[in-house]
Design a protein around this motif. Structure first.
Motif, PDB file in Angstrom:
ATOM      1  N   HIS A   1     -27.969  27.408  60.051  1.00 50.49           N
ATOM      2  CA  HIS A   1     -27.882  25.963  59.833  1.00 50.49           C
ATOM      3  C   HIS A   1     -29.094  25.514  59.029  1.00 50.49           C
ATOM      4  CE1 HIS A   1     -28.109  21.662  61.690  1.00 50.49           C
ATOM      5  NE2 HIS A   1     -27.607  21.645  60.475  1.00 50.49           N
ATOM      6  N   GLU A   2     -28.865  25.024  57.816  1.00 51.78           N
ATOM      7  CA  GLU A   2     -29.951  24.603  56.938  1.00 51.78           C
ATOM      8  C   GLU A   2     -30.660  23.377  57.511  1.00 51.78           C
ATOM      9  OE1 GLU A   2     -32.660  24.674  54.785  1.00 51.78           O
ATOM     10  OE2 GLU A   2     -31.191  25.946  53.752  1.00 51.78           O
ATOM     11  N   HIS A   3     -32.015  23.442  57.579  1.00 52.46           N
ATOM     12  CA  HIS A   3     -32.811  22.342  58.114  1.00 52.46           C
ATOM     13  C   HIS A   3     -33.702  21.703  57.063  1.00 52.46           C
ATOM     14  CE1 HIS A   3     -32.607  22.460  62.724  1.00 52.46           C
ATOM     15  NE2 HIS A   3     -31.594  23.161  62.279  1.00 52.46           N
ATOM     16  N   ASP A   4     -33.648  22.175  55.831  1.00 55.62           N
ATOM     17  CA  ASP A   4     -34.492  21.628  54.770  1.00 55.62           C
ATOM     18  C   ASP A   4     -33.690  20.575  54.007  1.00 55.62           C
ATOM     19  OD1 ASP A   4     -36.060  21.112  52.517  1.00 55.62           O
ATOM     20  OD2 ASP A   4     -36.919  23.118  52.558  1.00 55.62           O
ATOM     21  N   GLU A   5     -34.191  19.328  53.982  1.00 53.19           N
ATOM     22  CA  GLU A   5     -33.458  18.241  53.353  1.00 53.19           C
ATOM     23  C   GLU A   5     -33.254  18.484  51.864  1.00 53.19           C
ATOM     24  OE1 GLU A   5     -35.398  14.583  54.223  1.00 53.19           O
ATOM     25  OE2 GLU A   5     -35.009  14.683  56.380  1.00 53.19           O
ATOM     26  N   GLU A   6     -34.178  19.182  51.229  1.00 52.34           N
ATOM     27  CA  GLU A   6     -34.037  19.458  49.798  1.00 52.34           C
ATOM     28  C   GLU A   6     -32.894  20.423  49.504  1.00 52.34           C
ATOM     29  OE1 GLU A   6     -37.688  20.787  48.208  1.00 52.34           O
ATOM     30  OE2 GLU A   6     -38.711  18.847  48.452  1.00 52.34           O
ATOM     31  N   ARG A   7     -32.428  21.138  50.516  1.00 56.77           N
ATOM     32  CA  ARG A   7     -31.339  22.085  50.308  1.00 56.77           C
ATOM     33  C   ARG A   7     -30.102  21.697  51.105  1.00 56.77           C
ATOM     34  NH1 ARG A   7     -35.757  25.750  50.213  1.00 56.77           N
ATOM     35  NH2 ARG A   7     -35.457  26.472  52.334  1.00 56.77           N
ATOM     36  N   GLY A   8     -29.945  20.402  51.343  1.00 57.15           N
ATOM     37  CA  GLY A   8     -28.690  19.947  51.921  1.00 57.15           C
ATOM     38  C   GLY A   8     -28.627  19.979  53.429  1.00 57.15           C
ATOM     39  N   ALA A   9     -29.750  19.725  54.111  1.00 57.65           N
ATOM     40  CA  ALA A   9     -29.721  19.685  55.583  1.00 57.65           C
ATOM     41  C   ALA A   9     -28.897  18.496  56.054  1.00 57.65           C
ATOM     42  CB  ALA A   9     -31.145  19.581  56.124  1.00 57.65           C
ATOM     43  N   CYS A  10     -28.245  18.652  57.189  1.00 60.64           N
ATOM     44  CA  CYS A  10     -27.510  17.554  57.807  1.00 60.64           C
ATOM     45  C   CYS A  10     -27.423  17.822  59.304  1.00 60.64           C
ATOM     46  CB  CYS A  10     -26.106  17.398  57.207  1.00 60.64           C
ATOM     47  SG  CYS A  10     -25.035  18.810  57.462  1.00 60.64           S
ATOM     48  N   ASP A  11     -27.096  16.786  60.053  1.00 55.94           N
ATOM     49  CA  ASP A  11     -27.004  16.920  61.496  1.00 55.94           C
ATOM     50  C   ASP A  11     -25.837  17.825  61.861  1.00 55.94           C
ATOM     51  OD1 ASP A  11     -28.123  15.664  64.106  1.00 55.94           O
ATOM     52  OD2 ASP A  11     -25.952  15.592  64.347  1.00 55.94           O
ATOM     53  N   PHE A  12     -26.028  18.624  62.917  1.00 55.71           N
ATOM     54  CA  PHE A  12     -24.984  19.586  63.289  1.00 55.71           C
ATOM     55  C   PHE A  12     -23.688  18.889  63.696  1.00 55.71           C
ATOM     56  CE2 PHE A  12     -22.782  22.790  65.778  1.00 55.71           C
ATOM     57  CZ  PHE A  12     -23.006  23.935  65.032  1.00 55.71           C
ATOM     58  N   SER A  13     -23.777  17.652  64.162  1.00 52.43           N
ATOM     59  CA  SER A  13     -22.564  16.948  64.578  1.00 52.43           C
ATOM     60  C   SER A  13     -21.587  16.763  63.425  1.00 52.43           C
ATOM     61  CB  SER A  13     -22.936  15.584  65.166  1.00 52.43           C
ATOM     62  OG  SER A  13     -23.627  14.800  64.208  1.00 52.43           O
ATOM     63  N   ARG A  14     -22.102  16.794  62.175  1.00 50.59           N
ATOM     64  CA  ARG A  14     -21.206  16.673  61.025  1.00 50.59           C
ATOM     65  C   ARG A  14     -20.179  17.790  60.989  1.00 50.59           C
ATOM     66  NH1 ARG A  14     -20.514  19.568  56.655  1.00 50.59           N
ATOM     67  NH2 ARG A  14     -19.613  18.617  54.781  1.00 50.59           N
ATOM     68  N   PHE A  15     -20.610  19.001  61.384  1.00 50.22           N
ATOM     69  CA  PHE A  15     -19.705  20.148  61.294  1.00 50.22           C
ATOM     70  C   PHE A  15     -18.573  20.066  62.315  1.00 50.22           C
ATOM     71  CE2 PHE A  15     -23.982  21.774  60.051  1.00 50.22           C
ATOM     72  CZ  PHE A  15     -23.731  21.786  58.687  1.00 50.22           C
ATOM     73  N   LEU A  16     -18.801  19.355  63.399  1.00 46.70           N
ATOM     74  CA  LEU A  16     -17.749  19.222  64.414  1.00 46.70           C
ATOM     75  C   LEU A  16     -16.587  18.399  63.898  1.00 46.70           C
ATOM     76  CD1 LEU A  16     -19.944  18.635  67.594  1.00 46.70           C
ATOM     77  CD2 LEU A  16     -18.983  20.777  66.737  1.00 46.70           C
ATOM     78  N   THR A  17     -16.850  17.542  62.887  1.00 45.73           N
ATOM     79  CA  THR A  17     -15.766  16.743  62.302  1.00 45.73           C
ATOM     80  C   THR A  17     -15.290  17.313  60.972  1.00 45.73           C
ATOM     81  OG1 THR A  17     -17.444  15.288  61.301  1.00 45.73           O
ATOM     82  CG2 THR A  17     -16.554  14.640  63.435  1.00 45.73           C
ATOM     83  N   ALA A  18     -16.204  17.953  60.208  1.00 47.47           N
ATOM     84  CA  ALA A  18     -15.820  18.481  58.890  1.00 47.47           C
ATOM     85  C   ALA A  18     -15.094  19.819  58.984  1.00 47.47           C
ATOM     86  CB  ALA A  18     -17.069  18.622  58.008  1.00 47.47           C
TER      87      ALA A  18
ATOM     88  N   THR B   1     -20.856  22.488  53.020  1.00 48.76           N
ATOM     89  CA  THR B   1     -19.928  23.402  53.681  1.00 48.76           C
ATOM     90  C   THR B   1     -18.644  22.671  54.068  1.00 48.76           C
ATOM     91  OG1 THR B   1     -21.878  24.511  54.597  1.00 48.76           O
ATOM     92  CG2 THR B   1     -19.737  25.129  55.508  1.00 48.76           C
ATOM     93  N   TRP B   2     -17.525  23.325  53.879  1.00 48.84           N
ATOM     94  CA  TRP B   2     -16.174  22.864  54.242  1.00 48.84           C
ATOM     95  C   TRP B   2     -15.624  21.794  53.305  1.00 48.84           C
ATOM     96  CZ3 TRP B   2     -14.906  26.579  57.248  1.00 48.84           C
ATOM     97  CH2 TRP B   2     -15.742  27.037  58.272  1.00 48.84           C
ATOM     98  N   LEU B   3     -16.282  21.534  52.166  1.00 48.01           N
ATOM     99  CA  LEU B   3     -15.809  20.481  51.274  1.00 48.01           C
ATOM    100  C   LEU B   3     -14.847  21.024  50.224  1.00 48.01           C
ATOM    101  CD1 LEU B   3     -19.070  18.411  50.614  1.00 48.01           C
ATOM    102  CD2 LEU B   3     -17.296  18.028  52.324  1.00 48.01           C
TER     103      LEU B   3
END
Length: 938
Positions: A822-839, A795-797
């Motif tokens: 917010h996706e939580h499955d690592e196989e489908r691109g999960a990441c920590d929510f803090s990433r979105f605060l910067t991206a 998201t946001w890329l």
């Protein structure tokens, strides 16, 4: 009614009764969930996850854990060095020359702190001090120079209090000449002690069972013969001895750094803002060190910590005279300035102590657990403090009940209300208030009646789905506990305590073993495992580094006990990836734990998700009980329900709901396809256009599941998917989003970028899930009512991210509700929510995109049912009771399970081909497994 107008008349006359029955059921369901929440403490006290972590700005200061200060104690475990020649005839470690009462109790507690630090990544610094004196140090009461022998015949100790008027034959030349000793001598308050901590002797060494980390920084105190040291800050010298040899140097002043390197300078260099002080003795070196750090030592005020917290860990410290220690504790706890404060921790377990320290802290406003509180920023730390909102009335209402507390403690008022406390209402609001007053009275009466009914009728909150009755727990002969909770103290103690409390509330009569409650003798740990039917392993950071945890697992493997694996995934809460835990697991245990088909249950903290985790734990317990053993042998699962849970609800759109799934949001179309099946009447579009914008009609196709023919008869309409061609649309969104035809073509593929969602998998998910009926022309001239924002690692890329941001701005401007997942499955691109605060583009973050409405966790497996239900509620969907009555609860849950399994299987890296049978195809757990297998292998 049968004698009158037949069936229609009967339905007309019984309609009020049926309506009342529906209200009663809903209230009973709500009260059930309320009771579960109270019993399981879902709304826990405010605690910041970051505050509970030992990080790079924290330091542990261990004071004088040396043999000279220890009482006699047995040899238990493997010592850090050879004890040959040092033990008493009874095989115990002898009492030191200057023992502190109960000093043997602190070593296990200190080792637990080291375990917690290791579990948090060893970023926190460790400092340790050694009293390291020359043989004739000025603090010693030497018998040949006017002193007395340190021991009496009955074992009592003399402290040799020395002052001007105390002993006539006092050798005045043999006293310490440092600044503080001189001051004490002049005020008749000078002390001397029995010989202790003499360099190169057994008494100067660390306790043999203290697991001091190899990277610890060691300071030596009292290395000069004519000066004493009363605090780790005053005169301590940094040891430069090789690792592991700090306490073996034969000369006190050998291998020392320059005197300019002090504890104060090291703390400042490392940026320490939290200093944890512990050791021996509280009323001497520990107390004075703590007072120095706080700047409250009247004899020395040169070493004050710049800012932060100085924490006296009472459970890891002991005093010579308890009354003096109490004075120290009170003094430390009294310090509270805007930049520096003192704390005293009493909890024995380090994790509990950190929770004690961090009580009332928060990372976000949700941690505060109450609308009456907000998360205010701390002056020193990165976390905040939960603070009462400024406008809470005597009834506990925030902002007069017509607004919410904002991040400054003020009020954000609802529409129709104004004023600093939202007490000023418009005329329309006043009219509506009086209009609904009577209705509220009726609802209150109904709630009281429902509560009485609930107390009379229901004694359990967990039921077998097949019988709608509480499950029956049983034990094999010779066993005592239904469940044994195995965990590591540092990162799992608080969570297994929650598991014990909740499972005991859900399963009546469950006998659950938890060490802190039930373990009397540590040597009988294996015996407790033997007496348990099932062992639950709580997988958190450092689990396989704990000696006791490995003892428990090895005992379980030896007895071939069935395992329940519960995984803490949240690193901020002490979790660790499964791959890391597997690597740390001893090789001889891996097959038993990870490769024997044991299901790994994710541990969740949020209410509905936590209920799902608890249901899975209870179901696994029941499978291994004698009562349900046959089901287990046949490969069947015990299906449990909590009446009123949202996963058993059939959802429908209460009003027109058109959901926009952007092609610039990778994976959003797959999520929208799932939601189409979950919510009857939901429409989904991939076109974002102006209201009233002249355009051709779009196609609406009725999409039906090919394996539910009975459902087609019962439901005349299904969710509709609004479809169009992006090549023919300029992607004009409310006049502010434009893309060229070349961009449109590329953006239509954006949904497949970067993540695990590929074009082929997305198409397959559609083909596996749905079959389309003939299309029908429907004209849509209104904008979407909701926009789906699917947050994952893609998201946001890039260019799609820029266009998505423009669409979000346009949607917010037009008042369109944005529904975030917010996706939580690592196989489908999960990441920590803090990433979105910067991206995320800065203007969207500042405009509170993530502030008011939190993203719903999007999970797979059984927890995925909760995710879909919560998103359905966010879309405004309501319970479809008529469909539920016709289809039945079994069919309703099957529809959702099939949908989720189909999409999950289609997105999995292990694709199901014609020559490979899926897991679903091998299951034979219910009547519908045949259809499920056909669908998965299609």
């Amino acid at each position: 009614a049968r004698q009158g107008d037949g069936q229609e008349e009967m339905e007309r006359r019984t309609r009020p009764l049926r309506a009342m029955h529906t209200v009663r059921r809903r209230y009973v369901a709500a009260l059930r969930l309320c009771m579960i929440g109270r019993l399981c403490n879902f709304a826990t006290a405010a605690i910041s996850g970051r505050c509970q972590q030992l990080g790079e700005n924290d330091a542990l200061l261990i004071i004088d854990i040396q043999n000279s200060f220890m009482v006699e104690r047995p040899v238990s475990g493997i010592p850090q060095y050879n004890l040959t020649g040092e033990l008493t005839p009874n095989g115990t470690i002898p009492t030191g020359n200057l023992p502190v009462p109960r000093s043997n109790e602190v070593v296990p507690v200190l080792n637990s702190w080291f375990e917690l630090r290791a579990a948090h990544g060893t970023a926190a610094a460790v400092f340790a001090t050694l009293d390291y004196h020359p043989p004739k140090h000025c603090s010693f009461c030497l018998a040949n120079e006017g002193g007395i022998e340190p021991f009496h015949g009955d074992g009592r100790i003399s402290f040799c209090l020395r002052g001007i008027d105390t002993v006539d034959n006092f050798n005045d030349s043999h006293r310490c000449m440092d600044r503080i000793s001189q001051r004490d001598y002049s005020t008749n308050a000078y002390f001397q002690f029995a010989e202790h901590g003499v360099a190169g002797t057994f008494g100067s060494r660390f306790d043999p069972f203290l697991d001091i980390p190899l990277d610890a920084t060691v300071f030596k105190l009292g290395v000069n013969e004519t000066a004493d040291v009363y605090s780790a800050f005053d005169g301590g010298r940094l040891s430069l001895a090789p690792v592991g040899e700090h306490d073996t140097q034969p000369i006190s002043h050998d291998a020392l750094a320059d005197s300019s390197v002090t504890l104060s300078s090291e703390l400042e260099r490392r940026g320490v803002t939290r200093l944890f002080v512990m050791g021996l003795a509280t009323d001497y070196t520990v107390g004075r060190t703590t007072e120095d750090a706080l700047g409250i030592n009247d004899k020395n005020q040169d070493f004050k910590l710049a800012k932060g917290q100085v924490i006296l860990v009472e459970s890891a410290s002991r005093a010579i005279i308890d009354a003096r220690a109490e004075t120290v504790r009170n003094l430390v706890a009294s310090v509270a300035t805007p930049t520096l404060e003192g704390k005293v921790l009493t909890s024995r377990d380090p994790a509990d102590a950190m929770a004690e320290l961090c009580a009332n802290t928060c990372d976000t406003v949700d941690d505060c657990g109450s609308p009456q509180r907000y998360c205010s920023k701390h002056a020193t730390f990165e976390w905040g403090v939960c603070t009462e909102c400024r406008f809470v009335d005597g009834l506990g209402q925030v902002c007069a009940g017509h607004g919410v507390c904002n991040v400054d403690g003020g009020c954000d008022c609802d529409t129709g209300y104004s004023g600093v406390d939202c007490s000023d209402a418009t005329g329309l609001v006043l009219i509506l208030t009086f209009s609904i007053g009577g209705a509220l009275v009726l609802v209150g009466l109904a709630a009281v009646a429902a509560a009485r009914y609930f107390r009379r009728r229901f004694a359990h909150v967990l039921l077998l789905k097949a019988t709608n009755a509480p499950p029956e727990l049983s034990l094999e002969p010779g066993l005592k506990h239904h469940l044994f909770l195995s965990h590591v103290w540092a990162t799992g103690q608080d969570q297994v305590a929650v598991i014990k409390r909740c499972v005991s509330a859900l399963l009546h009569g469950a006998n659950i073993f938890l060490d802190v409650d039930d373990l009397v003798d540590l040597s009988k740990l294996e015996e407790s495992v033997q007496l348990s039917a099932v062992v639950l392993v709580f997988l958190s950071a450092g689990y396989f580094l704990s000696k006791n945890a490995l003892r428990e697992v090895e005992a379980a493997m030896k007895a071939q006990k069935p395992l329940i694996l519960v995984h803490e995934r949240n690193v901020a809460k002490g979790g660790a990836p499964i791959a890391t835990l597997r690597d740390e697991c001893p090789e001889h245990l891996r097959n038993y734990i990870f490769d024997s088909g044991n299901q790994i249950i994710p541990w969740m903290r949020i209410g509905h998700f936590q209920v799902e985790s608890l249901k899975l734990i209870c179901a696994a317990m029941l499978l291994h009980s004698p009562k349900h053993k046959k089901e287990h042998e046949r490969g069947r699962q015990v299906q449990l329900i909590v009446p009123g849970e949202i996963t058993g609800i059939f959802w429908k759109a209460d009003k027109r709901t058109l959901l926009y799934a952007s092609p610039n949001d990778p994976g959003a179309d797959v999520v929208a396809d799932i939601l189409c099946l979950v919510v009857q009447g939901l429409e989904v579009t991939s076109v974002f256009r102006l209201a009233g914008h002249p355009s051709e009609s779009v196609l609406s196709r009725s999409r039906r599941s090919r394996f539910l023919p009975n459902m087609l008869k019962l439901r005349q309409s299904r969710s509709r998917r609004v479809r169009t061609s992006l090549e023919r649309d300029d992607l004009t969104a409310y006049g502010s989003v434009q893309a060229t035809s070349e961009q449109s073509s590329s953006l239509s593929q954006a949904r497949f970028l970067a993540g695990k969602v590929t074009e082929s998998s997305a198409k397959k998910s559609f083909s596996l899930s749905m079959a389309t009926a003939p299309s029908e022309q429907v004209s849509h001239h209104e904008p979407p009512t909701h926009m789906l924002l699917y947050l994952n690692s893609s998201t946001w890329l890039g260019t799609p991210g820029d266009v998505l941001a423009a669409e979000v701005r346009a949607a917010k401007k037009a008042g369109i509700t944005i529904v975030m997942v917010h996706e939580h499955d690592e196989e489908r691109g999960a990441c920590d929510f803090s990433r979105f605060l910067t991206a995320t583009p800065e203007d969207l973050v500042k405009n509170n995109l993530y502030g008011k409405d939190l993203a719903t966790p999007w999970l797979s497996g059984p927890h995925g049912l909760v995710s879909r239900a919560l998103v359905a509620k966010n879309l405004g969907a309501v319970a479809d009771t008529s469909a539920a009555r016709k289809i039945g609860s079994h069919m309703g849950s099957l529809r959702q399970r099939m949908t989720i399994n189909f999409v999950r299987d289609s997105l999995s890296p292990k694709r199901v081909g014609s020559g490979q049978a899926s897991q679903s195809a091998t299951r034979k757990n219910d009547f519908f497994s045949t259809g499920e297998a056909r669908c998965a292998a299609d």
